[in-house]
Structures are given as C-alpha cells and as structure tokens.
Design an enzyme around this catalytic site. Structure first.
Site, PDB file in Angstrom:
ATOM      1  N   CYS A   9     -36.345 -39.172 106.923  1.00  0.00           N
ATOM      2  CA  CYS A   9     -36.629 -38.421 105.699  1.00  0.00           C
ATOM      3  C   CYS A   9     -38.050 -37.899 105.648  1.00  0.00           C
ATOM      4  CB  CYS A   9     -36.328 -39.279 104.470  1.00  0.00           C
ATOM      5  SG  CYS A   9     -37.431 -40.703 104.254  1.00  0.00           S
ATOM      6  N   CYS A  57     -37.344 -49.650 106.135  1.00  0.00           N
ATOM      7  CA  CYS A  57     -37.315 -49.316 104.712  1.00  0.00           C
ATOM      8  C   CYS A  57     -36.455 -50.309 103.943  1.00  0.00           C
ATOM      9  CB  CYS A  57     -36.783 -47.892 104.522  1.00  0.00           C
ATOM     10  SG  CYS A  57     -36.767 -47.322 102.810  1.00  0.00           S
TER      11      CYS A  57
END
EC number: 2.8.1.13
Length: 387
Positions: free
Chosen positions: A216, A117
């Site tokens: 997440c 990410c």
C-alpha cells in the site's frame, strides 16, 4: 442473539461484546463489521490513517490506505448503523512497517510488510488502544478462524475456504492477541463473489470495489524505485556462481532471492536457460545469479519465533507442514526449537527460492502453530555444487 465461530466469549456463550471493527474501506472488512453487528455485538468502526499524507499511498483499485478508502469505510459504517472514527497511526506505521521494510531490504533480506502490519499495527497498537478503551475484541475482514477450546484457550486455524485463507499473514499473533481477535469471514464457505453479493444486499457501496494489491505504501508499484529514493543508488556487480562479472546493478537492495525478471544481463547463460538471483550480499554490494536448480533448499534456520499458543518444547524435532509465502503451498517439514531459533528441514524434497527475511509459518493440520523469520538456508548438494 446469534454468534459465529471464532468470536471471543466471556463467562457465558453469546454475551454481547464491545467490538472495534477495523474498516479498511474494502468489501471484506465492511461485511465483517456488518456480520459482527448483526450478531448482536456493540460494534464501532475505525479506519486507520497510516500515512501523514494519504494521497501518497495508492489510490483506486490498488489502495488500502487512501483518502478514498476512509470515505468508503465511513459510508459503510453509516449503512451498517455503527459509530465510526479515524485513528491516526501514521507515525507507528512508518516506524514499525515502512522503516522496517527499508531496513530489511538494505540488509539483503525480503520482508513481508502485510505480516508486519498485522503484528505491529492491527493486533498490537490498535488492539492495545482498543483494550484500553474497554473494547473486548478487534474485528477484521481476514479469512481465518479462531477456535475456542473447552479450557478457554484459543487456536488460529485456516479459513474454511482454502482459496481465500489468510492465516499465513496472521501467524505472528500470540495467544493474548488471539483472545481478542474476531474474524467473521473465516468460517464461511463463500466465494468472493458471494461476499460481494452479500455486501450488495446490505446496501454497501463497496460491493463492487476491486481488491487492493501489492504494497500500500509504494504508490506506483515500483519497489526498486521506492528503495532507491530512500537508500540512494550504489552501483555494484552482478556475478555468476564462479564470481565472473556479468553486469552491474544500481543497488543490491533492489533484488530478492529467486528473482528472474529485471536482471538486464548483457551476457547470455552458456546453456541458454534463464538465470535467477541466488544470493544478495549487502557487505560487498554484489548480486549472484545462476540456474534455477541452484535455488533448491533443503533446510532453513529461522529467528524471532512467535507462537499462536504454547510454544513447542525442545524435546526433539516435530512434524508439521510449512508455508513459506502468502500464497504458497504447504510443504512437509520437521521443526525443532533450540536456543530461541527454529531449525526447519524439508522432508518432502527440496524447496525452491526461499528468501531470508520471509516468514515460515508452521501448521498442524489446519491449526497455525506459529511463525518465525527466515535467517539462513541450507542448499541441496546439487544446488550447493552448482553455486
């Protein structure tokens, strides 16, 4: 106007920069944005919408990409007194992080989605958009430090507080990205409690918000279940080092090298000791298990190297320390770059439980030299004999 270490600088020190502050909705990114604004920079807050359905991501203490988080980020921006926007990067996040995560597990590897990410979203998609809009830097709440050398080049270093250091997951940043990175928390010897106290003094409601944990985009924390929903079930054998069948699994992708829990073996080991995952073979859908000592690794080969600055030349091996997981210890190594691959040898003794797909990050003292993705490992003679 004041400045802080690691802030990008222009022709003159202390110039006012246009800064895009990535605000996750947590306390660290809120305090980082507040410090950048307090330093006199022109700060705009942005929250990244990373899911087409934010309620499918984690909520409460375990999230970082939820509707609640976007609200928390907006409230923090209002208190700081900066403009705030929400940018939709859900399609890019799905392709570059979620789909990559699934593909890596399907291939028998263990990826790090937070590292991906940072590489593909926060310091690629977000940074590219920020630069196109005229911003000078992207500010985040990571604990790391950017050092500006006399010649203007930049280096990524560990945070001043080693306990909070996050340089491992930033080891994928290249020199261009570092030139536009700002980490206001990285050079402060403050504890997390002190960061929370600072947030409270600033009137930020996230001061008491728990930290996010785990991945997440896996809502319930069940990685194996998440993968099964995307890859389907595929029953295969769990074998010992001699190829004897000990049990079955519902998908080899649900395991990682070094794993001990969740094997559900009906046959105890002859020596009564725990068994660990030694190898995952997606080709024949088998998982091989064995004793802890069979996990000892003396060397590895890593691919796709990324350098935080100038790449090392190919003039023989060099001495570094290496970190192999986000919260792992430093280990002494020699590393050599040849034909685009990195050969790393552990000089302080064997290291246990190194999984292909993870990142190896090289350090020269506190400076991050670069990172690469572990492709293969070389076991110690004892481990190889037992396996």
């Amino acid at each position: 106007m004041t400045d802080f270490p690691g802030a990008p600088t222009g022709p003159g020190d202390g110039r006012r920069l246009r800064v895009l502050a990535a605000m996750s909705g947590g306390v660290d990114s809120a305090v980082a944005a507040a410090r950048a604004a307090e330093a006199g920079h022109d700060v705009t807050g942005v929250h990244l919408a990373l899911s087409a359905n934010p309620q499918s991501f984690r909520t409460g203490a375990r999230g970082c990409c939820t509707i609640e988080d976007s609200h928390d980020a907006r409230r923090a921006a209002d208190v700081i007194g900066i403009p705030f926007y929400i940018w939709d990067l859900a399609d890019r996040f799905r392709a570059d992080v979620v789909d990559d995560f699934v593909a890596e597990y399907a291939a028998g590897r263990t990826p790090n989605p937070c590292l991906r990410c940072n590489e593909k979203i926060k310091f690629a998609a977000l940074l590219d958009k920020a630069i196109a809009l005229g911003f000078d830097a992207v500010c985040t709440g990571h604990y790391a430090t950017v050092v500006v050398n006399a010649d203007g080049s930049r280096e990524l270093h560990r945070a001043s507080d080693a306990a909070k250091d996050q340089s491992y997951v930033l080891g994928v940043l290249d020199e261009r990205q570092l030139a536009h990175a700002m980490f206001p928390l990285g050079d402060t010897l403050t504890t997390k409690d002190e960061i929370r106290a600072e947030a409270a003094r600033r009137g930020l409601s996230v001061a008491k918000k728990p930290d996010s944990h785990d991945i997440c985009f896996i809502t319930d924390g069940d990685t194996q279940g998440f993968l099964a929903r995307r890859l389907g079930t595929a029953e295969g054998d769990i074998l010992d080092e001699d190829g004897k069948r000990l049990g079955t699994h519902s998908g080899a992708y649900g395991y990682t090298v070094g794993q001990r829990k969740g094997l559900r073996l009906g046959v105890p080991a002859a020596d009564g000791k725990p068994r660990y995952v030694l190898d995952i073979s997606p080709v024949n859908n088998t998982v091989t298990v064995g004793p802890a000592e069979a996990l000892d690794v003396t060397a590895l080969t890593a691919i796709r190297p990324r350098w935080c600055g100038t790449a090392p030349d190919g003039a023989g091996p060099r001495t570094y320390t290496a970190q192999l997981r986000a919260h792992g210890d430093d280990v002494p190594v020699t590393a050599e770059l040849a034909d685009g691959e990195l050969s790393v040898r552990f000089t302080g003794g064997a290291v246990r439980g190194v999984a292909p797909g993870q990142a190896v990050v090289l350090y020269d003292g506190t400076r991050v030299v670069g990172s690469a993705t572990i492709a293969t490992t070389e076991r110690s003679p004892r481990a190889a004999a037992s396996a």
